[in-house]
Design a protein around this motif. Structure first.
Motif, PDB file in Angstrom:
ATOM      1  N   GLY A 101      -0.165  17.065  11.270  1.00  0.00           N
ATOM      2  CA  GLY A 101       0.060  18.028  12.342  1.00  0.00           C
ATOM      3  C   GLY A 101       0.296  19.439  11.862  1.00  0.00           C
ATOM      4  N   HIS A 102       0.438  19.613  10.539  1.00  0.00           N
ATOM      5  CA  HIS A 102       0.733  20.931   9.980  1.00  0.00           C
ATOM      6  C   HIS A 102      -0.069  21.120   8.697  1.00  0.00           C
ATOM      7  CE1 HIS A 102       4.062  23.995   8.633  1.00  0.00           C
ATOM      8  NE2 HIS A 102       2.928  24.585   8.968  1.00  0.00           N
ATOM      9  N   VAL A 103      -0.850  22.193   8.629  1.00  0.00           N
ATOM     10  CA  VAL A 103      -1.662  22.500   7.461  1.00  0.00           C
ATOM     11  C   VAL A 103      -1.351  23.933   7.029  1.00  0.00           C
ATOM     12  CG1 VAL A 103      -4.003  22.718   6.541  1.00  0.00           C
ATOM     13  CG2 VAL A 103      -3.498  20.938   8.234  1.00  0.00           C
ATOM     14  N   ILE A 104      -1.164  24.130   5.719  1.00  0.00           N
ATOM     15  CA  ILE A 104      -0.872  25.458   5.179  1.00  0.00           C
ATOM     16  C   ILE A 104      -1.924  25.782   4.124  1.00  0.00           C
ATOM     17  CG2 ILE A 104       0.835  26.923   4.027  1.00  0.00           C
ATOM     18  CD1 ILE A 104       2.985  24.923   4.985  1.00  0.00           C
ATOM     19  N   ALA A 105      -2.578  26.926   4.252  1.00  0.00           N
ATOM     20  CA  ALA A 105      -3.634  27.317   3.317  1.00  0.00           C
ATOM     21  C   ALA A 105      -3.353  28.700   2.749  1.00  0.00           C
ATOM     22  CB  ALA A 105      -4.990  27.307   4.019  1.00  0.00           C
ATOM     23  N   HIS A 106      -3.329  28.786   1.412  1.00  0.00           N
ATOM     24  CA  HIS A 106      -3.169  30.056   0.703  1.00  0.00           C
ATOM     25  C   HIS A 106      -4.474  30.342  -0.033  1.00  0.00           C
ATOM     26  CE1 HIS A 106       1.226  30.525   1.286  1.00  0.00           C
ATOM     27  NE2 HIS A 106       1.239  29.197   1.269  1.00  0.00           N
ATOM     28  N   ARG A 118     -15.470  16.152  10.465  1.00  0.00           N
ATOM     29  CA  ARG A 118     -15.480  14.693  10.595  1.00  0.00           C
ATOM     30  C   ARG A 118     -14.093  14.123  10.885  1.00  0.00           C
ATOM     31  NH1 ARG A 118     -19.736  15.137   6.602  1.00  0.00           N
ATOM     32  NH2 ARG A 118     -21.616  14.096   7.372  1.00  0.00           N
ATOM     33  N   VAL A 119     -13.170  14.970  11.251  1.00  0.00           N
ATOM     34  CA  VAL A 119     -11.818  14.516  11.566  1.00  0.00           C
ATOM     35  C   VAL A 119     -11.775  13.939  12.978  1.00  0.00           C
ATOM     36  CG1 VAL A 119      -9.484  15.321  12.116  1.00  0.00           C
ATOM     37  CG2 VAL A 119     -10.584  16.052  10.000  1.00  0.00           C
ATOM     38  N   GLU A 120     -11.169  12.765  13.116  1.00  0.00           N
ATOM     39  CA  GLU A 120     -10.900  12.180  14.428  1.00  0.00           C
ATOM     40  C   GLU A 120      -9.388  12.188  14.617  1.00  0.00           C
ATOM     41  OE1 GLU A 120     -12.696   8.384  14.706  1.00  0.00           O
ATOM     42  OE2 GLU A 120     -14.745   9.114  14.401  1.00  0.00           O
ATOM     43  N   SER A 121      -8.898  13.079  15.441  1.00  0.00           N
ATOM     44  CA  SER A 121      -7.455  13.265  15.572  1.00  0.00           C
ATOM     45  C   SER A 121      -7.009  13.041  16.998  1.00  0.00           C
ATOM     46  CB  SER A 121      -7.067  14.682  15.134  1.00  0.00           C
ATOM     47  OG  SER A 121      -5.684  14.910  15.329  1.00  0.00           O
ATOM     48  N   ARG A 122      -5.871  12.340  17.153  1.00  0.00           N
ATOM     49  CA  ARG A 122      -5.271  12.143  18.466  1.00  0.00           C
ATOM     50  C   ARG A 122      -4.120  13.111  18.709  1.00  0.00           C
ATOM     51  NH1 ARG A 122      -5.135   5.543  18.153  1.00  0.00           N
ATOM     52  NH2 ARG A 122      -7.366   5.196  18.464  1.00  0.00           N
ATOM     53  N   LEU A 123      -3.916  14.024  17.774  1.00  0.00           N
ATOM     54  CA  LEU A 123      -2.880  15.031  17.954  1.00  0.00           C
ATOM     55  C   LEU A 123      -3.273  15.990  19.069  1.00  0.00           C
ATOM     56  CD1 LEU A 123      -2.268  15.915  14.196  1.00  0.00           C
ATOM     57  CD2 LEU A 123      -0.839  14.471  15.646  1.00  0.00           C
ATOM     58  N   LYS A 124      -2.304  16.428  19.826  1.00  0.00           N
ATOM     59  CA  LYS A 124      -2.589  17.419  20.868  1.00  0.00           C
ATOM     60  C   LYS A 124      -2.765  18.810  20.274  1.00  0.00           C
ATOM     61  CE  LYS A 124      -0.229  14.973  24.606  1.00  0.00           C
ATOM     62  NZ  LYS A 124       0.842  15.045  25.639  1.00  0.00           N
ATOM     63  N   GLU A 125      -2.046  19.059  19.177  1.00  0.00           N
ATOM     64  CA  GLU A 125      -2.136  20.340  18.498  1.00  0.00           C
ATOM     65  C   GLU A 125      -2.084  20.124  16.993  1.00  0.00           C
ATOM     66  OE1 GLU A 125       0.683  23.306  19.580  1.00  0.00           O
ATOM     67  OE2 GLU A 125       0.047  23.404  21.669  1.00  0.00           O
ATOM     68  N   GLY A 144     -16.303  21.680  20.707  1.00  0.00           N
ATOM     69  CA  GLY A 144     -15.406  21.016  21.646  1.00  0.00           C
ATOM     70  C   GLY A 144     -13.951  21.215  21.305  1.00  0.00           C
ATOM     71  N   TRP A 145     -13.659  21.577  20.051  1.00  0.00           N
ATOM     72  CA  TRP A 145     -12.303  21.961  19.691  1.00  0.00           C
ATOM     73  C   TRP A 145     -12.126  23.453  19.991  1.00  0.00           C
ATOM     74  CZ3 TRP A 145      -9.779  19.634  14.727  1.00  0.00           C
ATOM     75  CH2 TRP A 145      -9.962  18.240  14.710  1.00  0.00           C
ATOM     76  N   ALA A 146     -10.893  23.841  20.258  1.00  0.00           N
ATOM     77  CA  ALA A 146     -10.605  25.243  20.541  1.00  0.00           C
ATOM     78  C   ALA A 146      -9.444  25.707  19.670  1.00  0.00           C
ATOM     79  CB  ALA A 146     -10.278  25.448  22.019  1.00  0.00           C
ATOM     80  N   ALA A 147      -9.300  27.019  19.570  1.00  0.00           N
ATOM     81  CA  ALA A 147      -8.250  27.596  18.726  1.00  0.00           C
ATOM     82  C   ALA A 147      -7.471  28.649  19.495  1.00  0.00           C
ATOM     83  CB  ALA A 147      -8.869  28.219  17.475  1.00  0.00           C
ATOM     84  N   ASP A 148      -6.169  28.695  19.225  1.00  0.00           N
ATOM     85  CA  ASP A 148      -5.308  29.765  19.727  1.00  0.00           C
ATOM     86  C   ASP A 148      -4.928  30.611  18.525  1.00  0.00           C
ATOM     87  OD1 ASP A 148      -3.369  31.443  20.684  1.00  0.00           O
ATOM     88  OD2 ASP A 148      -2.068  29.892  21.491  1.00  0.00           O
ATOM     89  N   THR A 171      -9.255  16.513  22.689  1.00  0.00           N
ATOM     90  CA  THR A 171      -9.379  17.144  21.379  1.00  0.00           C
ATOM     91  C   THR A 171      -8.149  17.993  21.095  1.00  0.00           C
ATOM     92  OG1 THR A 171     -10.534  19.073  22.292  1.00  0.00           O
ATOM     93  CG2 THR A 171     -11.887  17.217  21.555  1.00  0.00           C
ATOM     94  N   PRO A 172      -7.792  18.138  19.812  1.00  0.00           N
ATOM     95  CA  PRO A 172      -6.606  18.937  19.492  1.00  0.00           C
ATOM     96  C   PRO A 172      -6.883  20.430  19.595  1.00  0.00           C
ATOM     97  CG  PRO A 172      -7.602  18.110  17.487  1.00  0.00           C
ATOM     98  CD  PRO A 172      -8.375  17.502  18.620  1.00  0.00           C
ATOM     99  N   LEU A 173      -5.829  21.179  19.833  1.00  0.00           N
ATOM    100  CA  LEU A 173      -5.883  22.636  19.789  1.00  0.00           C
ATOM    101  C   LEU A 173      -5.427  23.086  18.418  1.00  0.00           C
ATOM    102  CD1 LEU A 173      -6.111  25.431  21.327  1.00  0.00           C
ATOM    103  CD2 LEU A 173      -3.644  25.205  21.713  1.00  0.00           C
ATOM    104  N   ILE A 174      -6.215  23.926  17.765  1.00  0.00           N
ATOM    105  CA  ILE A 174      -5.805  24.512  16.497  1.00  0.00           C
ATOM    106  C   ILE A 174      -4.962  25.747  16.815  1.00  0.00           C
ATOM    107  CG2 ILE A 174      -6.556  25.623  14.369  1.00  0.00           C
ATOM    108  CD1 ILE A 174      -7.233  22.702  14.411  1.00  0.00           C
ATOM    109  N   ARG A 175      -3.675  25.676  16.468  1.00  0.00           N
ATOM    110  CA  ARG A 175      -2.786  26.815  16.704  1.00  0.00           C
ATOM    111  C   ARG A 175      -2.632  27.564  15.380  1.00  0.00           C
ATOM    112  NH1 ARG A 175      -0.202  28.088  21.038  1.00  0.00           N
ATOM    113  NH2 ARG A 175      -0.361  25.999  21.947  1.00  0.00           N
TER     114      ARG A 175
END
Length: 205
Positions: A101-106, A118-125, A144-148, A171-175
């Motif tokens: 549910g949490h990804v950090i990229a530097h 190819r990710v199949e996720s049931r997370l809402k965000e 079909g995925w969206a981002a905030d 589909t999850p929302l990428i925040r």
């Protein structure tokens, strides 16, 4: 004249008596399907429980259907995925992978690319912190995925949001938060070359 005694206040409903929402019923449906896939209940029983779940009106009625099943895994129990570009860069995907549910990229000086194709996720965000730094961060999300991106600081390198606002149900929302840094952050859907690879090998991983 006899004074009337005040009417008693309504008794608050217990948690089990509370009315169930569509999301509550859907969560139980997913838990039942997972249990059937794991062999905990057979498919005849699955059909029966699914029918009852869709008819349930209270939390108590739903609880009965999953009382003999283990609690579902909470997404928050997964540690954050941290990717650091370093000198040579880092990437995740496009093969299938388990997204937390949490990804950090530097971005570092080598850059980071995260491909959710190819990710199949049931997370809402999915919360993504992206820091472009010197080489930048690129995020690829399926159609079909969206981002905030309202919480993102573009920094000097800027933010390029090339995603569609059309989000498919389930589909999850990428925040997205973080900072563009020097090189910036890009979030987009697969390009033509990536789509060709996906269609040519849809089951990779």
């Amino acid at each position: 004249m006899t004074a009337q005694s005040p009417e008693p206040s309504p008794r608050p409903a217990s948690s089990g008596e509370l009315r169930a929402s569509h999301d509550d019923r859907e969560a139980v449906v997913e838990q039942l399907r997972d249990a059937a896939a794991e062999g905990r209940i057979d498919f005849e029983e699955l059909d029966s429980r699914l029918e009852q779940a869709l008819r349930s009106k209270t939390h108590a009625e739903l609880a009965v259907l999953t009382a003999d099943l283990p609690a579902p895994h909470a997404p928050g129990d997964q540690p954050a995925l941290v990717l650091k570009g370093g000198l040579y860069g880092a990437s995740r995907g496009p093969e299938r992978w388990d997204v937390p549910g949490h990804v950090i990229a530097h971005g570092g000086v080598g850059g980071v690319k995260i491909d959710f194709s190819r990710v199949e996720s049931r997370l809402k965000e999915i919360a993504v912190e992206a820091y472009g730094e010197t080489a930048g961060v690129t995020l690829v999300i399926p159609d079909g995925w969206a981002a905030d991106t309202s919480g993102m600081d573009p920094g000097f390198g800027g933010l390029k949001d090339k995603t569609s606002a059309d989000r498919l149900p389930g589909t999850p929302l990428i925040r997205l938060t973080g900072s563009g840094g020097m090189a910036g952050v890009v979030i987009r859907h697969p390009n033509r070359w990536e789509r060709r690879k996906l269609h040519g090998n849809p089951t990779r991983g």
